[in-house]
Scaffold this motif. Structure first.
Motif, short mmCIF file in Angstrom:
data_model
loop_
_atom_site.label_atom_id
_atom_site.label_comp_id
_atom_site.label_asym_id
_atom_site.label_seq_id
_atom_site.Cartn_x
_atom_site.Cartn_y
_atom_site.Cartn_z
N GLY A 15 24.19 -13.60 -14.39
CA GLY A 15 24.26 -12.16 -14.58
C GLY A 15 23.80 -11.43 -13.34
N LEU A 16 22.69 -11.89 -12.75
CA LEU A 16 22.16 -11.25 -11.55
C LEU A 16 23.17 -11.31 -10.42
CD1 LEU A 16 18.42 -12.30 -11.18
CD2 LEU A 16 19.35 -10.01 -11.37
N ALA A 17 23.73 -12.51 -10.21
CA ALA A 17 24.67 -12.67 -9.11
C ALA A 17 25.86 -11.72 -9.30
CB ALA A 17 25.16 -14.11 -9.04
N GLN A 18 26.31 -11.62 -10.55
CA GLN A 18 27.44 -10.74 -10.82
C GLN A 18 27.09 -9.28 -10.62
OE1 GLN A 18 29.61 -10.77 -14.57
NE2 GLN A 18 29.50 -12.98 -14.37
N ALA A 19 25.89 -8.92 -11.08
CA ALA A 19 25.50 -7.52 -11.00
C ALA A 19 25.38 -7.09 -9.54
CB ALA A 19 24.17 -7.30 -11.72
N VAL A 20 24.87 -7.99 -8.69
CA VAL A 20 24.67 -7.62 -7.29
C VAL A 20 25.96 -7.69 -6.50
CG1 VAL A 20 23.43 -8.19 -5.17
CG2 VAL A 20 22.27 -8.36 -7.37
N TRP A 21 26.73 -8.76 -6.71
CA TRP A 21 27.86 -8.99 -5.81
C TRP A 21 29.22 -8.77 -6.43
CZ3 TRP A 21 25.94 -9.06 -1.18
CH2 TRP A 21 24.69 -9.63 -0.94
N GLY A 22 29.29 -8.49 -7.71
CA GLY A 22 30.60 -8.25 -8.33
C GLY A 22 31.30 -9.54 -8.71
N VAL A 23 32.49 -9.41 -9.28
CA VAL A 23 33.14 -10.60 -9.85
C VAL A 23 34.33 -11.12 -9.05
CG1 VAL A 23 32.48 -10.35 -12.24
CG2 VAL A 23 34.40 -9.04 -11.37
N GLU A 24 34.75 -10.38 -8.01
CA GLU A 24 35.99 -10.83 -7.35
C GLU A 24 35.76 -12.14 -6.59
OE1 GLU A 24 34.57 -7.51 -4.53
OE2 GLU A 24 34.31 -8.12 -6.60
N VAL A 25 36.87 -12.89 -6.46
CA VAL A 25 36.81 -14.17 -5.75
C VAL A 25 36.66 -13.89 -4.26
CG1 VAL A 25 38.05 -16.28 -5.26
CG2 VAL A 25 38.29 -15.20 -7.48
N ARG A 26 35.72 -14.56 -3.63
CA ARG A 26 35.53 -14.38 -2.20
C ARG A 26 35.93 -15.63 -1.45
NH1 ARG A 26 31.42 -10.17 -1.55
NH2 ARG A 26 31.25 -9.29 -3.61
N ILE A 56 29.08 -4.53 -14.58
CA ILE A 56 27.62 -4.39 -14.58
C ILE A 56 27.11 -4.52 -16.02
CG2 ILE A 56 25.69 -2.87 -14.07
CD1 ILE A 56 26.88 -3.48 -11.52
N ILE A 57 27.82 -3.87 -16.94
CA ILE A 57 27.39 -3.95 -18.33
C ILE A 57 27.42 -5.39 -18.82
CG2 ILE A 57 27.98 -3.30 -20.70
CD1 ILE A 57 28.63 -0.58 -19.74
N SER A 58 28.51 -6.09 -18.48
CA SER A 58 28.57 -7.48 -18.97
C SER A 58 27.52 -8.34 -18.28
CB SER A 58 29.97 -8.06 -18.78
OG SER A 58 30.16 -8.50 -17.47
N SER A 59 27.16 -8.01 -17.02
CA SER A 59 26.10 -8.83 -16.42
C SER A 59 24.74 -8.49 -17.00
CB SER A 59 26.09 -8.73 -14.90
OG SER A 59 26.65 -7.57 -14.43
N ILE A 60 24.55 -7.21 -17.35
CA ILE A 60 23.28 -6.86 -18.02
C ILE A 60 23.16 -7.64 -19.33
CG2 ILE A 60 22.02 -5.00 -19.19
CD1 ILE A 60 23.16 -3.08 -17.19
N GLU A 61 24.29 -7.70 -20.04
CA GLU A 61 24.32 -8.44 -21.31
C GLU A 61 23.88 -9.89 -21.08
OE1 GLU A 61 28.24 -8.18 -23.03
OE2 GLU A 61 28.02 -10.26 -23.66
N GLN A 62 24.45 -10.51 -20.05
CA GLN A 62 24.09 -11.90 -19.76
C GLN A 62 22.62 -12.05 -19.42
OE1 GLN A 62 26.59 -13.65 -16.77
NE2 GLN A 62 27.49 -14.89 -18.37
#
Lengths: 293, 342
Positions: free
Chosen positions: A103-114, B301-307
């Motif tokens: 979750g943290l990694a996604q929140a900081v860096w987003g979900v797109e493939v790099r 962001i919402i889905s990562s907060i959820e996680q």
């Protein structure tokens, strides 16, 4: 032959992930389910930093510091309160930890493939292709070499240094080890940081091949059968297990896969692991588990 | 308190009657918004049923299994094929048979549990998860050679009457869940349940006391898979209304695992509380995101907060209340009632 070699080399990639599991298991007999998330977290951070224009070596160094912090936080907020709890409890807590890291990694860096460019091509090396008629990817070969270096390094660390001795003592009996003055906190911190570094390296190798993306976490699940085959507490086991899985997976996919419409790579390793479990539950190099009432 | 019926006290029976009246009389008549039925109540009951299955194998028998979604897929596709290929098969018959199909898989993939435990078993059950979903995906027969990959589920027809409105589907699901939950509650109180708990607490000790590990472990796996299979069939037929193997991926297995752990291991009502929480929390988070911040927060962001929240809760519960929300609820109840007595 070519399939076999390719499989063996891609197996080293699994080994790299599995190595992180083994490190933590060896020191705390905790199965760290979050290792896959750590791989993802580390390499995503690394790529993210690189995107800011930070040079390779600095980004590498910064990510290592971040991973040490992750280790520190894990020791303080997860492991210490759960000391002396059962293995299953710790396992569940690490599943939670994995979700937090993802979750943290996604929140900081987003979900797109790099994309991650290490400057090593994922294509056959011309020299070997010409002379030995084998098509071996440069990336695979590098991964193999990196894995070899890490294994030698870690084995030496475990066998011949004072820290290694402490690690083994803690793994054997954490309570007894701390009562004779082995600093449990430092040992745990060290191990988790080392696992973080291993995660980063594994993530870089995988990222260079498949792009830095969420699917890395599923790949990490494939390290589980590797561990089963190699044994949870053996560093060479992780490597051999990885090689076996890599080779068998590729050979099955090429020779048997077409009869079933392909994609048996997805489950073949697990089934292989089950058969291994039936024959040798402790893995090839694991220690025998003796349970008493 | 003295038991009045079987081993149940008067309080248990009153609770049961209140729940039944609420579930079958009040909710269908008071709730008029279909959203509540289709998006909250139906998936909640389906996932709670799967969690009861997971609870049996993990919370009671102590076997760390991570393949609930695989068994759900087996149940869902078995139900689809049974209704498709067997003429005049009543819906409940198909449901039972699909549960039995899932149970057969449960026994097959439960076999490793006789040799290994803990994380080793988890890996073995992961095989079931990947294998079942792969099998359904690769062999066209299971999907009736539908190339699009997504199949529409048939309508539920019971005694010649179609049950397609949200309320009627809710009632079907509620009926099945009630029956199976009652059975589960009796099982865990009976000899099977006691054997499972003995195995969970110390399998070697249980074995030396005459509990057959083979029988009780495989029984737990079979019954757990049966519950998951029925839950999967209901999930596909009433909530998803379509069948696709992707819907039953490893993520769903993890979700069910979370429901059981956060809800409270070794309690049936924990399965319902956990399922409710895991299902409602994202809904709540989206609601806050839309109404308080008016969509300024990105969906990722919402889905990562959820996680993050799920992960943190998992760790926090492991540290402070390993018995989960069900136990927390009990503690709060006791604290409140003792305050009133003073």
């Amino acid at each position: 032959m070519e399939v076999l070699v390719g499989g063996l080399l891609s197996g080293t990639m699994y080994s790299l992930v599995a190595l992180g599991f083994v490190l933590i298991y060896k020191a705390s007999s905790t199965f760290n389910f979050a290792q896959g998330a750590m791989v993802f977290f580390a390499v995503l951070g690394f790529v993210g930093l690189m995107e800011f224009g930070i040079p390779f070596s600095v980004a590498f160094f910064l990510t290592i510091i971040v991973m040490i912090f992750v280790g520190l936080a894990t020791e303080r907020f997860v492991l210490r309160p759960l000391m002396n709890q059962s293995e299953d409890t710790l396992l569940m807590a690490t599943i939670g930890l994995g979700f937090v890291l993802e979750g943290l990694a996604q929140a900081v860096w987003g979900v797109e493939v790099r994309r991650l460019d290490l400057g090593i091509k994922d294509s056959p090396i011309p020299w070997i292709a010409d002379n030995l008629k084998l098509f071996i990817s440069a990336l695979d070969l590098t991964a193999g070499l990196v894995a070899a270096v890490m294994i030698v390094g870690l084995t030496l660390l475990f066998k011949y240094t004072k820290i290694g001795l402490g690690l083994r003592a803690v793994a054997d009996d954490a309570g007894a080890a701390s009562s004779i003055g082995i600093p449990l906190k430092h040992i745990m911190l060290l191990v988790w940081s080392a696992a973080g570094v291993v995660a980063l390296v594994a993530g870089m190798m995988w990222g260079a091949r498949a792009g830095v993306q969420f699917a890395l976490i599923d790949l990490a699940l494939k390290a589980l059968p590797v561990l089963i085959i190699g044994g949870f507490s053996s560093i060479p086991g992780a490597i051999i297990g990885g090689l076996i899985i890599g080779a068998v997976e590729k050979v099955l996919e090429v020779y048997i896969g077409p009869f079933f419409g392909g994609a048996i790579e997805g489950w073949a390793p697990y089934v292989l692991a089950i058969f291994f479990l039936l024959y040798r539950p402790e893995g090839l190099f694991g220690e025998k588990i003796i349970r008493r009432v | 308190m003295k038991p009045v019926f079987m081993t149940y006290t008067k309080k248990d029976i009153i609770n049961f009657i209140v729940l039944m009246v609420l579930g079958f009389l009040i909710i269908p008549n008071v709730v008029t918004n279909n959203y509540w039925f289709t998006s909250i109540l139906i998936p909640w009951l389906c996932l709670a049923l799967a969690s009861v299955g997971q609870q049996i194998v993990m919370g009671y028998a102590g076997q760390l299994a991570l393949g609930a979604a695989g068994f759900m897929a087996a149940g869902a596709f078995a139900c689809f094929n049974l209704i498709l290929r067997v003429p005049d098969l009543p819906f409940f018959g198909a449901l039972t048979l699909s549960g039995l199909v899932a149970a057969a898989f449960g026994i097959l993939f439960g076999l490793p549990s006789l040799r290994v435990r803990g994380i080793y078993l988890m890996v073995a059950t992961l095989a079931s998860q990947f294998f079942i979903v792969w099998m359904i995906d690769k062999f066209g027969w299971f999907k009736n050679y539908d190339s699009s990959g997504i199949i529409t589920a048939q309508n539920i027809i019971i005694m010649g009457k179609p049950y397609t409105s949200p309320v009627s589907m809710y009632l079907v699901v509620a009926f099945v869940v009630t029956i199976l939950t009652l059975l589960a509650m009796n099982m865990v109180r009976g000899s099977s349940g006691r054997n499972w708990m003995a195995v969970r607490d110390m399998d070697i000790a249980a074995e030396s006391m005459g509990v057959s590990l083979l029988k009780s472990k495989l029984e737990a796996f079979a019954i757990s898979a049966f519950y998951c299979g029925v839950a999967g069939a209901l999930f596909a037929f009433t909530y998803l209304k379509s069948l696709e193997p992707v819907a039953f991926d490893i993520k769903l297995s993890f979700k069910i695992l979370f429901m059981v752990i956060l809800g409270g291991l070794g309690t049936i009502n924990g399965a319902f509380i956990g399922a409710g929480f895991i299902l409602l929390f994202p809904v709540l988070l989206n609601f806050i995101g839309n109404n308080v911040f008016h969509g300024t927060i990105d969906a990722t962001i919402i889905s990562s907060i959820e996680q993050i929240v799920f992960g943190v809760l998992m760790i926090v519960f492991m540290i402070y209340e390993p018995l989960g929300m069900a136990k927390l609820w009990e503690t709060i109840k006791i604290k409140i009632s003792s305050k009133f007595k003073k």
